[in-house]
Design a protein around this motif. Structure first.
Motif, PDB file in Angstrom:
ATOM      1  N   GLY A 154      42.389  46.342  37.713  1.00  0.00           N
ATOM      2  CA  GLY A 154      42.946  46.124  38.995  1.00  0.00           C
ATOM      3  C   GLY A 154      43.771  47.644  39.465  1.00  0.00           C
ATOM      4  N   GLY A 155      44.560  47.864  38.778  1.00  0.00           N
ATOM      5  CA  GLY A 155      45.564  49.234  38.738  1.00  0.00           C
ATOM      6  C   GLY A 155      44.677  50.334  38.648  1.00  0.00           C
ATOM      7  N   ARG A 156      43.494  50.398  38.106  1.00  0.00           N
ATOM      8  CA  ARG A 156      42.782  51.740  38.265  1.00  0.00           C
ATOM      9  C   ARG A 156      41.737  51.905  39.537  1.00  0.00           C
ATOM     10  N   GLY A 157      41.960  50.771  40.332  1.00  0.00           N
ATOM     11  CA  GLY A 157      41.128  50.704  41.475  1.00  0.00           C
ATOM     12  C   GLY A 157      39.815  50.163  41.552  1.00  0.00           C
ATOM     13  N   PHE A 158      39.696  49.152  40.324  1.00  0.00           N
ATOM     14  CA  PHE A 158      38.512  48.198  40.470  1.00  0.00           C
ATOM     15  C   PHE A 158      38.706  46.670  41.173  1.00  0.00           C
ATOM     16  N   SER A 159      37.901  46.500  42.095  1.00  0.00           N
ATOM     17  CA  SER A 159      37.961  45.099  42.529  1.00  0.00           C
ATOM     18  C   SER A 159      36.759  44.440  41.840  1.00  0.00           C
ATOM     19  N   ASN A 160      37.031  43.346  41.581  1.00  0.00           N
ATOM     20  CA  ASN A 160      35.752  42.485  40.981  1.00  0.00           C
ATOM     21  C   ASN A 160      36.325  40.880  40.866  1.00  0.00           C
ATOM     22  N   ILE A 161      35.446  39.937  40.403  1.00  0.00           N
ATOM     23  CA  ILE A 161      35.628  38.609  40.303  1.00  0.00           C
ATOM     24  C   ILE A 161      37.045  38.168  39.466  1.00  0.00           C
ATOM     25  N   HIS A 162      37.544  39.335  38.873  1.00  0.00           N
ATOM     26  CA  HIS A 162      38.730  39.078  37.887  1.00  0.00           C
ATOM     27  C   HIS A 162      40.111  39.516  38.808  1.00  0.00           C
ATOM     28  N   THR A 163      39.796  40.449  39.515  1.00  0.00           N
ATOM     29  CA  THR A 163      41.166  40.982  40.186  1.00  0.00           C
ATOM     30  C   THR A 163      41.297  40.646  41.645  1.00  0.00           C
ATOM     31  N   ASP A 164      40.343  40.083  42.357  1.00  0.00           N
ATOM     32  CA  ASP A 164      40.458  39.866  43.819  1.00  0.00           C
ATOM     33  C   ASP A 164      39.520  38.740  44.250  1.00  0.00           C
ATOM     34  N   ALA A 165      40.460  37.628  44.916  1.00  0.00           N
ATOM     35  CA  ALA A 165      39.892  36.394  45.208  1.00  0.00           C
ATOM     36  C   ALA A 165      38.843  36.347  46.218  1.00  0.00           C
ATOM     37  N   ALA A 166      38.992  37.445  47.333  1.00  0.00           N
ATOM     38  CA  ALA A 166      37.855  37.394  48.113  1.00  0.00           C
ATOM     39  C   ALA A 166      36.573  37.891  47.461  1.00  0.00           C
ATOM     40  N   GLY A 167      36.664  39.082  46.515  1.00  0.00           N
ATOM     41  CA  GLY A 167      35.395  39.113  45.773  1.00  0.00           C
ATOM     42  C   GLY A 167      34.883  38.162  45.062  1.00  0.00           C
ATOM     43  N   ALA A 168      35.811  37.352  44.599  1.00  0.00           N
ATOM     44  CA  ALA A 168      35.116  36.071  43.803  1.00  0.00           C
ATOM     45  C   ALA A 168      34.493  34.978  44.681  1.00  0.00           C
ATOM     46  N   ARG A 169      35.068  34.644  45.820  1.00  0.00           N
ATOM     47  CA  ARG A 169      34.431  33.930  46.918  1.00  0.00           C
ATOM     48  C   ARG A 169      33.173  34.690  47.329  1.00  0.00           C
ATOM     49  N   LYS A 170      33.229  35.927  47.463  1.00  0.00           N
ATOM     50  CA  LYS A 170      31.762  36.628  48.095  1.00  0.00           C
ATOM     51  C   LYS A 170      30.509  36.366  47.000  1.00  0.00           C
ATOM     52  N   VAL A 171      30.745  36.082  45.771  1.00  0.00           N
ATOM     53  CA  VAL A 171      29.682  35.759  44.853  1.00  0.00           C
ATOM     54  C   VAL A 171      29.563  34.326  44.539  1.00  0.00           C
ATOM     55  N   GLY A 172      30.283  33.701  45.405  1.00  0.00           N
ATOM     56  CA  GLY A 172      30.253  31.933  45.102  1.00  0.00           C
ATOM     57  C   GLY A 172      31.184  31.095  44.300  1.00  0.00           C
ATOM     58  N   MET A 173      32.344  31.908  44.098  1.00  0.00           N
ATOM     59  CA  MET A 173      33.356  31.309  43.254  1.00  0.00           C
ATOM     60  C   MET A 173      34.518  30.756  44.205  1.00  0.00           C
ATOM     61  N   ASP A 174      35.371  29.668  43.875  1.00  0.00           N
ATOM     62  CA  ASP A 174      36.310  29.408  44.817  1.00  0.00           C
ATOM     63  C   ASP A 174      37.603  30.020  44.330  1.00  0.00           C
ATOM     64  N   ARG A 175      37.839  30.732  43.193  1.00  0.00           N
ATOM     65  CA  ARG A 175      38.945  31.491  42.919  1.00  0.00           C
ATOM     66  C   ARG A 175      38.462  32.454  41.667  1.00  0.00           C
ATOM     67  N   THR A 176      39.408  33.410  41.273  1.00  0.00           N
ATOM     68  CA  THR A 176      39.149  34.441  40.306  1.00  0.00           C
ATOM     69  C   THR A 176      39.090  33.749  38.916  1.00  0.00           C
ATOM     70  N   VAL A 177      38.036  34.593  38.198  1.00  0.00           N
ATOM     71  CA  VAL A 177      37.707  33.885  36.912  1.00  0.00           C
ATOM     72  C   VAL A 177      38.348  35.104  35.795  1.00  0.00           C
ATOM     73  N   ALA A 178      38.913  34.388  34.669  1.00  0.00           N
ATOM     74  CA  ALA A 178      39.315  35.425  33.754  1.00  0.00           C
ATOM     75  C   ALA A 178      38.121  36.137  32.944  1.00  0.00           C
ATOM     76  N   GLN A 179      38.375  37.312  32.691  1.00  0.00           N
ATOM     77  CA  GLN A 179      37.407  38.103  31.854  1.00  0.00           C
ATOM     78  C   GLN A 179      37.252  37.530  30.481  1.00  0.00           C
ATOM     79  N   ALA A 180      36.099  37.575  29.984  1.00  0.00           N
ATOM     80  CA  ALA A 180      35.894  36.807  28.781  1.00  0.00           C
ATOM     81  C   ALA A 180      36.583  37.471  27.547  1.00  0.00           C
ATOM     82  N   MET A 181      36.720  38.952  27.496  1.00  0.00           N
ATOM     83  CA  MET A 181      37.160  39.308  26.659  1.00  0.00           C
ATOM     84  C   MET A 181      38.818  39.077  26.402  1.00  0.00           C
ATOM     85  N   GLN A 182      39.482  38.552  27.261  1.00  0.00           N
ATOM     86  CA  GLN A 182      40.863  38.211  27.160  1.00  0.00           C
ATOM     87  C   GLN A 182      40.928  37.203  25.876  1.00  0.00           C
ATOM     88  N   GLN A 183      40.027  36.335  25.889  1.00  0.00           N
ATOM     89  CA  GLN A 183      39.782  35.564  24.836  1.00  0.00           C
ATOM     90  C   GLN A 183      39.897  35.782  23.284  1.00  0.00           C
TER      91      GLN A 183
END
Length: 324
Positions: free
Chosen positions: A215-244
């Motif tokens: 997010g700090g490098r200027g990327f908005s996606n389903i991990h960094t932005d709640a509005a972006g997550a809602r836009k693709v049908g999710m009710d909240r941000t989802v964590a990136q799988a790589m974090q696991q």
């Protein structure tokens, strides 16, 4: 793959390499397409960001040749996002399904490392387009730090596929069964099969997801932005799988010690999403000795589960064992 070309540098005032313009669509992917090589300085800021995002101070508590060093796991996301060099990251709507990681050496803090990768395979399954990338990072002296082979669904509406079975079924199940024993504090070939590993738990915050997913490098996606997550049908941000991968690496490094940093392997399938504020726990169970490239390793079954006990990632880890 090898990073033999003259690398482009990044860091300080140098123009970032993650400035691609092609739409991140399956039909645009080219097998053999090269990303990099690029040079990255693993400075204190990059290390602190990883420690914060992964809730893992031990990742920055290593040494290499007597100098302060960090875990090579901190470069996994840099390698995953290499395709941003050619593709517009803000158009990426992929879903990570499988990751194979091998660790080879700690990274000296302040070291200039070289990263590079390429697409090696594409295929379609259940109406989705999958892409496979191989990538690596090398130290300033040319030593190998980390290698990965990752599989993603390229450009999909995340809400339509998260939680579904999108990766091929593993050849053997990850049962999560453990003996009723105290978790093992250190790897040993004397451990009984199904001895549990000491778990590693993390409650992930939006701030951690924002840092990890650029997010700090200027990327908005389903991990960094709640509005972006809602836009693709999710009710909240989802964590990136790589974090696991970081959570499992933290657990396995505590179990194996330095041998996991210099010879550890993880093969993980991502099978269920986890979300902001979820408490997830990396767990493992000893399986037994395995042969790897002529060396004897100890293998464990590993997984990540949420508070409800639902597994979000499953796989296997192995590394050499230093007895005594």
């Amino acid at each position: 793959m090898t990073t033999t070309e003259q690398p482009a540098t990044v860091g300080g005032t140098t123009t970032p390499w993650w400035t691609g313009t092609k739409a991140a669509l399956y039909e645009n992917i080219e097998i053999g397409e090269q990303f990099g090589p690029f040079e990255i300085t693993v400075d204190d800021r990059l290390v602190r960001n990883y420690v914060f995002a992964q809730d893992d101070p031990t990742a920055a508590a290593l040494t290499h040749d007597g100098a302060p060093a960090a875990h090579p796991a901190l470069l996994c996301n840099e390698l995953l996002f290499l395709f941003y060099a050619n593709y517009d990251g803000n158009t990426a709507e992929g879903l990570h399904t499988h990751e194979d990681i091998a660790f080879h050496s700690p990274i000296r803090i302040g070291e200039k490392v070289t990263i590079g990768g390429r697409y090696v395979e594409t295929y379609e399954r259940r109406g989705q387009g999958y892409v496979v990338m191989e990538a690596e990072a090398r130290g300033a002296d040319g030593r190998l730090l980390v290698t990965r082979r990752g599989t993603e669904i390229m450009h999909t509406r995340a809400a339509d596929v998260v939680g579904g079975s999108r990766a091929p079924a593993p050849a053997r199940p990850v049962t999560g069964e453990t003996l009723d024993l105290e978790p093992a504090g250190r790897a040993s070939f004397a451990l009984d099969a199904r001895t549990p590993l000491a778990p590693a738990a993390t409650r992930i915050s939006q701030e951690q997801m924002y840092v990890f997913s650029w997010g700090g490098r200027g990327f908005s996606n389903i991990h960094t932005d709640a509005a972006g997550a809602r836009k693709v049908g999710m009710d909240r941000t989802v964590a990136q799988a790589m974090q696991q991968i970081g959570y499992l690496s933290r657990m396995c490094t505590a179990f194996h010690g330095p041998s996991f940093v210099t010879g550890g392997h993880l093969s993980v399938k991502f099978i269920h999403p986890f979300y902001v504020d979820d408490l997830v726990t990396a767990r493992g169970a000893v399986l037994g000795p395995v042969d790897h490239d002529g060396a004897r390793h100890l293998e464990s079954e590993v997984w990540v589960e949420n508070e409800a006990g639902v597994k979000t990632a499953v796989g296997w880890a192995h590394a050499p064992v230093v007895e005594g």
